[in-house]
Structure formats: structure tokens, C-alpha cells
Design an enzyme around this catalytic site. Structure first.
Site, mmCIF file in Angstrom:
data_model
loop_
_atom_site.group_PDB
_atom_site.id
_atom_site.type_symbol
_atom_site.label_atom_id
_atom_site.label_comp_id
_atom_site.label_asym_id
_atom_site.label_seq_id
_atom_site.Cartn_x
_atom_site.Cartn_y
_atom_site.Cartn_z
ATOM 1 N N THR A 12 0.808 -1.223 0.000
ATOM 2 C CA THR A 12 0.000 0.000 0.000
ATOM 3 C C THR A 12 0.841 1.273 0.000
ATOM 4 O OG1 THR A 12 -0.151 -0.027 2.424
ATOM 5 C CG2 THR A 12 -1.908 -1.147 1.198
ATOM 6 N N GLY A 13 2.149 1.155 0.225
ATOM 7 C CA GLY A 13 3.028 2.324 0.268
ATOM 8 C C GLY A 13 3.393 2.822 -1.115
ATOM 9 N N SER A 14 4.155 3.906 -1.168
ATOM 10 C CA SER A 14 4.486 4.526 -2.453
ATOM 11 C C SER A 14 5.336 3.604 -3.326
ATOM 12 C CB SER A 14 5.195 5.864 -2.232
ATOM 13 O OG SER A 14 6.368 5.701 -1.452
ATOM 14 N N CYS A 148 17.797 5.489 -2.898
ATOM 15 C CA CYS A 148 17.294 6.036 -4.164
ATOM 16 C C CYS A 148 18.097 7.240 -4.649
ATOM 17 C CB CYS A 148 15.824 6.422 -4.031
ATOM 18 S SG CYS A 148 15.452 7.543 -2.662
ATOM 19 N N HIS A 241 14.925 12.803 -8.096
ATOM 20 C CA HIS A 241 16.059 13.281 -7.297
ATOM 21 C C HIS A 241 17.119 13.853 -8.235
ATOM 22 C CE1 HIS A 241 14.175 11.707 -3.858
ATOM 23 N NE2 HIS A 241 14.902 10.625 -3.620
ATOM 24 N N THR A 327 11.268 6.812 -7.483
ATOM 25 C CA THR A 327 10.428 5.653 -7.168
ATOM 26 C C THR A 327 10.457 4.583 -8.259
ATOM 27 O OG1 THR A 327 8.375 6.591 -8.079
ATOM 28 C CG2 THR A 327 8.879 7.065 -5.757
#
EC number: 1.2.1.11
Length: 349
Positions: A12-14, A148, A241, A327
């Protein structure tokens, strides 16, 4: 050919949402289990994510009716591999439980990165590090992504290190708010502001690239022998980023030699034709105001590292700007590319 059954932990997270998006109709992998906290367990993914799905495309049809369970290997016995987007507060123990149960883990969390038997795998950069998996005592093996922020940096440094040698690196990051997960940084803190501190980021940015860029000798990863200094900042950008990088070389190259090394760079994912492998791995832009998250983030479906603004550095040798999708290339996409590499190299049985 039947697909390998996989689970997504922290679904359910990003990062979990990106896994679910990228695994839709994947030729190698079939998602059979979605795992999250007890608050979500027992409900369908579509029900839980009705107002929590934060990706512009819709929830894939395959995921909507899957019933969420807690991350317990006893509940996911039929899977061969689990992708972990779990928070680091719980990831360490849960991931170890999966490995002990014979289920391979590809983790996006920090917990196991500095274990000498666990590779920080960046598929184009250090596929040889898979050799150390034989040192892990569990039947299921743990592989991690890097932080990341340094994913794109490490990709940019690899061809430079191989051709010219590196003495030292200075990093200055401008990190997107999605890197903090959901609900993320409070609005009152980030709007119209820059936060010059992200807990633990600078330490990770200074040590993880050295392991990632190291060499395997006698079954052990020997860290690269240059120094890194990092400043990490949170900025009001949703995704992407951006990192300003300055490099001191052992053998100073010309501008043309640096650009050529980036343009020529590729790795096993490209040779093997893996589904998520970007081509090119690195895109160099000549415009003086690029890369920009708004314009360049989705290059190569978010998997290509975009570099620009290469110019002489009056203190070190050369400096440039690198952009990567935090992501995708920095998290779920990198993990899935690693899994594709494992599949093709028959590590998954």
C-alpha cells in the site's frame, strides 16, 4: 512458459504501488500475494486503495481483487520471490523471516545493505556481486537496492571509475518529497521551502556507493577506494532526485572522453534484452538548463539516468548534474530489473 509467482510486501506504500504498476502483465512474474499492515489485512487491494492510490494510471485490474495479508511467509508459501517496499522499522526481521523460509527477497529498505553477504545490486553496474549470494546461509537469498538518491549517481560514476579512476566525489542532492513516502513531509514544512537535512541520508550517500562500485575478490565485496562527501536536501518537487556531482579523477579526462564513456555505457540487462532495461542507460543532454524533473523524469519510462551541465570544476576536476526517477529507477524499477536479471541468470530455479 509459466511465470514465477511473487509477492509484494508493503503493497500500500508509495514503492509498493510502483511495484504493482510495473508488474502488470510482466512476462516473467505473476503477483499472487499483496502484503501490508494489519489495518489493511483481510480487505481487497481495491477497497483499501480507493483513496490512497497515488499513481496517475489506474490500479491494475489484477491487483484490485487480491486480498491483502500481513507479511508472513507462512501465508505466501507458493511464491518464489518477494519484492519488499516495507518501512525500515519492520523490514529487517520480516525480510529475514522470508529468507529463512526459502523465499528470495529483493528489498528497497536499508536494513541489510551493509551486510557483507548481501549485494547492493544495480543491474548494469555490479551484476558480478551476485557471486556473494552463496555466502548467505539461508535458502532464500536477500538482494537490496541502493538508496534512491545515489542510484543515478552510482550509474554515472561507474563508467568514469572504470576508465579514469576516481579519487574523491562531492554530492549535493535535491530530493523529491515522494522519497519520504506517504503521507510524507508536512505541507507547512516543504511548500516554498528547502529542508537541508534528511535523517540518515548523508551517511548512506557516503558509504553505499563504495560498496556498490566495489569489486568481488575471493567471494567478498571490496569497497571502492575513493572518498565521498554528501549534502542531502528535501525540495518541493513531487518526483525525481537531482544531484550535483563534482569528481576528482586519478587520470583527468577530457570533456569528450567523459561524455563518450556515458554514451557507451551498458550492462548485462541490455545484453540480455531484459524487459525493463533502459536503452540508453545514460542520456547526456547538451542544453545548459537540463536535466529538469518536469522535462526529463520519464526518459526511458523512468529507468534512464539523465545527465547534463558537464563543466570544469575549479576545486576538483569536473562537475555535472544527474537526475533519476526516485520511485522507479531508484526503487521499484531497479528492484524489478534486478529480479529480471536473477530470472535470466537462473538464480530463481
Amino acid at each position: 512458459m509459466s511465470r514465477v509467482k511473487v509477492a509484494v510486501l508493503g503493497a500500500t506504500g508509495s514503492v509498493g504501488q510502483r511495484f504493482i504498476q510495473l508488474l502488470d502483465h510482466h512476462p516473467f512474474f505473476e503477483v499472487t500475494h499483496l502484503c501490508a499492515s494489519e489495518n489493511s489485512a483481510g480487505k481487497t487491494y481495491g477497497e483499501v486503495m480507493k483513496t490512497r492510490w497515488k499513481i496517475s494510471s489506474d490500479i491494475p485490474a489484477y491487483a484490485k481483487n487480491l486480498v491483502i495479508t500481513t507479511p508472513d511467509p507462512a501465508k505466501t508459501k507458493d511464491v518464489v520471490l518477494a519484492f519488499s517496499g516495507l518501512d525500515s522499522n519492520v523490514a529487517g526481521e520480516v525480510e529475514k523471516n522470508y529468507a529463512n523460509a526459502g523465499i528470495h527477497i529483493i528489498s528497497n529498505s536499508k536494513n541489510h545493505r551493509m551486510d557483507p553477504t548481501v549485494p547492493i545490486l544495480s543491474a548494469e553496474v555490479n551484476s558480478s556481486h551476485l557471486e556473494v549470494l552463496t555466502s548467505q546461509k539461508t535458502k532464500g537469498k536477500i538482494i537490496t537496492n541502493s538508496n534512491c538518491t545515489i542510484m543515478g549517481v552510482t550509474i554515472s560514476l561507474k563508467p568514469l571509475l572504470d576508465r579514469f579512476g576516481i579519487e574523491s566525489v562531492m554530492l549535493f542532492s535535491m530530493q523529491a518529497i515522494s522519497g519520504a513516502g506517504y503521507p510524507g513531509v508536512p505541507t507547512m514544512d516543504i511548500l516554498g521551502n528547502v529542508i537541508p537535512h534528511i535523517g540518515g541520508e548523508e551517511e548512506k550517500a557516503e558509504i553505499e556507493p563504495l560498496k556498490c562500485l566495489g569489486k568481488v575478490e575471493n567471494g567478498k565485496i571490496l569497497h571502492a577506494d575513493f572518498s565521498i562527501s554528501a549534502h542531502c536536501n528535501r525540495v518541493p518537487v513531487f518526483d525525481g532526485h537531482t544531484v550535483c556531482v563534482s569528481v576528482k579523477f586519478k587520470k583527468k579526462p577530457s570533456r569528450e572522453e567523459i561524455i563518450s564513456s556515458w554514451k557507451d555505457f551498458s550492462g548485462e540487462p541490455q545484453t540480455l534484452g531484459l524487459p525493463l532495461a533502459p536503452n540508453p542507460v545514460i542520456l547526456f543532454r547538451e542544453e545548459e538548463d537540463r536535466p529538469q524533473p518536469r522535462l526529463d523524469l520519464d526518459t526511458g519510462k523512468g529507468m534512464t539516468t539523465v545527465i547534463g551541465r558537464l563543466r570544469p570544476d575549479p576545486i576538483l576536476d569536473w562537475k555535472y548534474v544527474v537526475l533519476s526517477h526516485n520511485t522507479i529507477r531508484g526503487a521499484a524499477g531497479a528492484a524489478l530489473l534486478n529480479a529480471e536479471l536473477l530470472y535470466k541468470k537462473k538464480f530463481l530455479g
